[in-house]
Design a protein around this motif. Sequence first.
Motif: not given
Length: 231
Positions: A47-49, A114-117, A121-122, A204-212
Motif C-alpha cells: 500500500l502506498h500513502a 483513521t484511514h477513511e479520508f 480521497s485517493g 501511473g495513477v490519478d488520485h482524483h479518479q481513484k476518489a471517484k
Amino acid sequence: MSTCARSSQVEDSGTAGSPRTIKSRVLDTGASLVQDFTPVKQVCAHLHAFHVYANDPTRCVEANHYCTHLTEDIRQCLIYDSPDHNARLIGIEYMVSPRVFVTLPQEERKLWHTHEFEVKSGLLIMPAPAGVPTSVWEAAETAEMRDVVPLYGKTYHLWQVDRGDPVPMGPPQLMGSFTTHGSVKMAHEKGLDGLLTGRNQKFGVDHHQKAKMRENIPGVEKHPDADAALK
C-alpha cells in the motif's frame, strides 16, 4: 524543516556508509539461497500513502507499506521510503479492527489514526503489478480499500529521511494520516503537491479518479478518541 519530501535513491540521499562491495553482495546472495525468511514472506500487500508528523502536520513523507495479516483483526506493516531495491526501512505501522480498538485504554486510543479520508480521497493506493489488466486490478484495489476504511493505525517512524538524516536519529516519531481536506491543503502549501504528482506519475495513477471510483465505499463511524494526536 517543514516540507514534504520525496526520498531519492540511497546513493544520492546522503545515507551514511560506503557503497556495497562485491564481497558483500555475494555473501548476501548466498544467504538468501539457504536461509528461511518466513516472516518476511508473509507480506501480502503493498500500500502506498503519505504519513504526516503528529508534532508538525506540515511535514509529510512517502510511505510504502508492506503488510502482513496476523489475524482478521490485526495487520502489521513495514514502512519503506520507496518501492525500490535500495529503499530505506523508515518505520512500522500496526492496523487493528474497530472491535480491537475499542478494547484499548483511552490514552492509547489517542495514538491511533483513521484511514477513511485517505481511502476516499485517493491518497491511499495499492500499486498495480506489471501485466495485470487495469480493470481487474482496480476491482481488487477497491475491495482492499473497503477492508482498510474501518481500520485504525498506529505508526512510528524511526528515520526522518525528509530532513536528510544519514542514519536513523533521535527518538521515534509518532505519525498519522491525512484526515481532512484542511490537513491536505496545509501540507500542499509545504510541498505535498509535488510529492503527490511524483507518486501518481511513478505508478501511473490519478488520485482524483481513484476518489471517484471509491464514492460508493460506505463511510464509517469513527471513534472520537482516534486522530487525537493530529488535532
